[in-house]
Motif scaffolding. Structure first.
Motif, PDB file in Angstrom:
ATOM      1  N   GLN A 106       0.822  -1.210   0.000  1.00  0.00           N
ATOM      2  CA  GLN A 106       0.000   0.000   0.000  1.00  0.00           C
ATOM      3  C   GLN A 106       0.858   1.263   0.000  1.00  0.00           C
ATOM      4  O   GLN A 106       0.580   2.217  -0.720  1.00  0.00           O
ATOM      5  CB  GLN A 106      -0.943   0.024   1.203  1.00  0.00           C
ATOM      6  N   GLN A 109       2.280   1.738  -3.380  1.00  0.00           N
ATOM      7  CA  GLN A 109       1.212   2.196  -4.269  1.00  0.00           C
ATOM      8  C   GLN A 109       0.961   3.685  -4.059  1.00  0.00           C
ATOM      9  O   GLN A 109       0.796   4.438  -5.022  1.00  0.00           O
ATOM     10  CB  GLN A 109      -0.077   1.407  -4.016  1.00  0.00           C
ATOM     11  N   ASP A 110       0.947   4.128  -2.806  1.00  0.00           N
ATOM     12  CA  ASP A 110       0.770   5.552  -2.507  1.00  0.00           C
ATOM     13  C   ASP A 110       1.884   6.385  -3.133  1.00  0.00           C
ATOM     14  O   ASP A 110       1.627   7.469  -3.672  1.00  0.00           O
ATOM     15  CB  ASP A 110       0.736   5.783  -0.990  1.00  0.00           C
ATOM     16  N   ALA A 112       3.655   5.543  -5.820  1.00  0.00           N
ATOM     17  CA  ALA A 112       3.439   5.501  -7.273  1.00  0.00           C
ATOM     18  C   ALA A 112       2.334   6.460  -7.700  1.00  0.00           C
ATOM     19  O   ALA A 112       2.381   7.025  -8.797  1.00  0.00           O
ATOM     20  CB  ALA A 112       3.111   4.075  -7.710  1.00  0.00           C
ATOM     21  N   GLU A 113       1.340   6.662  -6.841  1.00  0.00           N
ATOM     22  CA  GLU A 113       0.227   7.555  -7.155  1.00  0.00           C
ATOM     23  C   GLU A 113       0.532   9.017  -6.835  1.00  0.00           C
ATOM     24  O   GLU A 113      -0.316   9.885  -7.008  1.00  0.00           O
ATOM     25  CB  GLU A 113      -1.021   7.103  -6.393  1.00  0.00           C
ATOM     26  N   LYS A 115       1.263  10.405  -3.829  1.00  0.00           N
ATOM     27  CA  LYS A 115       0.752  10.898  -2.549  1.00  0.00           C
ATOM     28  C   LYS A 115       1.870  11.425  -1.646  1.00  0.00           C
ATOM     29  O   LYS A 115       1.588  12.090  -0.656  1.00  0.00           O
ATOM     30  CB  LYS A 115      -0.028   9.800  -1.826  1.00  0.00           C
TER      31      LYS A 115
END
Length: 122
Positions: A106, A109-110, A112-113, A115
């Protein structure tokens, strides 16, 4: 050989100094300005300085001029990564301290996005 992959011209040293003072509250010294400018020029930079001399500030300064991407700061201790994260968040810059305990799918992923602007890895 140093290769630049950045097409945006780097700001001059006085602009980096003034912007850093205004947004981060620190007045960087000449070597810090040169490290930040070289980074903004897309150069690979190795900075060697004594403990407590302010090596971390030049990693943060480019964040004020480039809104894309992420800065990765590698620290020898989890505590330093956590301190960097806390200091950056106090300045309004999203950061994450990554360690064996926080290296989750997670959190990656954060990152990569987009955030987080800074990843502090211990």
């Amino acid at each position: 050989m140093t290769q630049s992959n950045n097409t945006t011209p780097a700001p001059c040293l006085s602009q980096i100094r003034d912007t850093t003072k205004q947004h981060l509250g620190y007045r960087p010294c000449l070597w810090q300005l040169k490290v930040a400018r070289a980074t903004l020029e897309g150069k690979d930079v190795v900075c060697v300085a004594s403990t407590g001399s302010g090596k971390t500030l030049p990693f943060w300064m480019p964040l004020l001029f480039r809104i894309e991407g992420i800065v990765v700061v590698i620290t020898p201790l989890n505590l330093l990564g956590t301190q960097n994260k806390s200091q950056l968040e106090a300045l309004g810059i999203s950061a994450i301290a990554l360690s064996s305990a926080t290296a989750t799918a997670q959190n990656f992923q954060d990152i990569a996005e987009g955030k987080h602007r800074v990843g502090c890895v211990a």
